[in-house]
Design a protein around this motif. Structure first.
Motif, mmCIF file in Angstrom:
data_model
loop_
_atom_site.group_PDB
_atom_site.id
_atom_site.type_symbol
_atom_site.label_atom_id
_atom_site.label_comp_id
_atom_site.label_asym_id
_atom_site.label_seq_id
_atom_site.Cartn_x
_atom_site.Cartn_y
_atom_site.Cartn_z
ATOM 1 N N VAL A 197 0.836 -1.283 0.050
ATOM 2 C CA VAL A 197 0.057 0.181 -0.024
ATOM 3 C C VAL A 197 1.008 1.079 -0.175
ATOM 4 O O VAL A 197 1.593 1.391 0.890
ATOM 5 C CB VAL A 197 -0.830 0.177 1.242
ATOM 6 N N PRO A 198 0.908 2.003 -1.139
ATOM 7 C CA PRO A 198 2.028 3.115 -1.192
ATOM 8 C C PRO A 198 1.265 4.362 -0.505
ATOM 9 O O PRO A 198 0.343 4.329 -0.044
ATOM 10 C CB PRO A 198 2.018 3.333 -2.701
ATOM 11 N N GLN A 199 2.106 5.243 -0.367
ATOM 12 C CA GLN A 199 1.488 6.593 0.012
ATOM 13 C C GLN A 199 0.292 7.067 -0.693
ATOM 14 O O GLN A 199 0.455 7.192 -1.906
ATOM 15 C CB GLN A 199 2.504 7.789 0.484
ATOM 16 N N ARG A 200 -0.735 7.530 -0.053
ATOM 17 C CA ARG A 200 -1.768 8.025 -0.936
ATOM 18 C C ARG A 200 -1.496 9.219 -1.774
ATOM 19 O O ARG A 200 -1.961 9.519 -2.895
ATOM 20 C CB ARG A 200 -2.946 8.465 0.018
ATOM 21 N N SER A 201 -0.496 10.103 -1.261
ATOM 22 C CA SER A 201 -0.091 11.196 -2.190
ATOM 23 C C SER A 201 0.839 10.960 -3.280
ATOM 24 O O SER A 201 1.064 11.832 -4.101
ATOM 25 C CB SER A 201 1.075 12.228 -1.077
ATOM 26 N N SER A 202 1.366 9.581 -3.437
ATOM 27 C CA SER A 202 2.068 9.301 -4.554
ATOM 28 C C SER A 202 1.094 8.788 -5.726
ATOM 29 O O SER A 202 1.691 8.413 -6.776
ATOM 30 C CB SER A 202 3.058 8.256 -4.192
ATOM 31 N N VAL A 203 -0.271 8.723 -5.512
ATOM 32 C CA VAL A 203 -0.986 8.013 -6.425
ATOM 33 C C VAL A 203 -1.830 9.035 -7.311
ATOM 34 O O VAL A 203 -2.223 10.029 -6.859
ATOM 35 C CB VAL A 203 -2.290 7.158 -5.666
ATOM 36 N N ASP A 204 -1.810 8.746 -8.580
ATOM 37 C CA ASP A 204 -2.475 9.778 -9.451
ATOM 38 C C ASP A 204 -4.185 9.290 -9.480
ATOM 39 O O ASP A 204 -4.732 8.250 -9.993
ATOM 40 C CB ASP A 204 -2.125 9.569 -10.891
#
Length: 268
Positions: free
Chosen positions: A92-99
């Motif tokens: 689960v990546p950081q939410r800020s890194s998702v488009d």
């Protein structure tokens, strides 16, 4: 050697731990970000990776997953390189890194978590659809399955990405700051998910910032500040001395959190 088999059919060796890191060093443009990290995580633990800003917490996870190159060292997932164990790993990546403007529905995002268990050229079918819907249900997001992800709130988006990781049916999960910027409902959903995964024998490693909630949510801690300071059970590792070594100039705030932790332990 004894092997267990997950529901996806992947063999899991129980002779080695889920994560073994030896002498890991990572640098950005010749500037060391992590140096000589040695770390062994036991199976079935909820692990908080804690340290000050710039300590290399997210870098550690990304290096383990091969998302950034390392200068030296090795990483093993159940005794093998990550490249051969991808099916055992959820992320689960950081939410800020998702488009979040990408045109897709919540269900489509979660379905992506099932792709690793499909063979070449196979399209997801009813089984994958049902698996994705079950994951959404576990995060309380069934009613939003057909909603475009850019129409969801921040907390709902985070739950969708958690559902995607859940749909992978992994053995070890890495989560990069899943609690940041979420509402109380989502925070509870995340905590419930962590506990459910642990009951299934899964291992979960989470980059976490809140020192107040960490002892409540997790049973293991990794204290990091460009080097590994300490790692182990909270009761043995979350000490004033280790926090001083971890936080340096921000020591006083960290010590206050430790004092609260010790007071809570004494009242139980």
């Amino acid at each position: 050697m004894i092997n267990n088999t997950t529901s996806t059919g992947a063999a899991v060796s129980t002779a080695t731990g889920p994560l073994e890191i030896n002498d890991l060093t990572v640098a950005y443009r010749d500037t060391p970000v992590l140096s000589d990290v040695d770390l062994s995580i036991p199976e079935g633990k909820l692990v908080a990776v804690i340290g000050p800003n710039g300590a290399g917490k997210s870098t550690l996870i990304k290096a383990v997953l091969g998302l950034i190159p390392s200068v030296a060292g090795s990483v093993r997932i159940y005794g093998q390189p990550y490249e051969t164990q991808r099916k055992l790993v959820g992320y689960v990546p950081q939410r800020s890194s998702v488009d979040w403007d990408f045109p897709t529905t919540a269900l489509d995002v979660v379905m992506m978590g099932t792709y690793g268990n499909l063979g070449w050229f196979k399209r997801p079918g009813k089984r994958q659809h049902d698996q994705a819907m079950a994951s959404l249900q576990q995060l309380g997001m069934t009613d939003y399955a057909e909603r475009q992800i850019n129409q969801l709130s921040g907390g709902q988006q985070q739950r969708v990405f958690l559902a995607r990781a859940l749909a992978q049916d992994a053995q070890i999960y890495f989560m990069d700051e899943p609690f940041v910027g979420v509402d109380a409902t989502t925070e509870k959903a995340i905590v419930d998910l962590l506990k459910a995964l642990q009951k299934q024998g899964k291992t979960v490693i989470v980059v976490h910032h809140d020192l107040d909630s960490a002892p409540e949510y997790f049973d293991w801690v990794v204290l990091l500040n460009k080097r590994l300071i300490a790692a182990g059970p909270f009761g043995e590792t979350f000490t004033s001395d280790n926090l001083r070594r971890t936080y340096g100039g921000a020591m006083m705030a960290a010590i206050k959190h430790f004092e609260h932790f010790e007071a809570d332990k004494g009242s139980r």
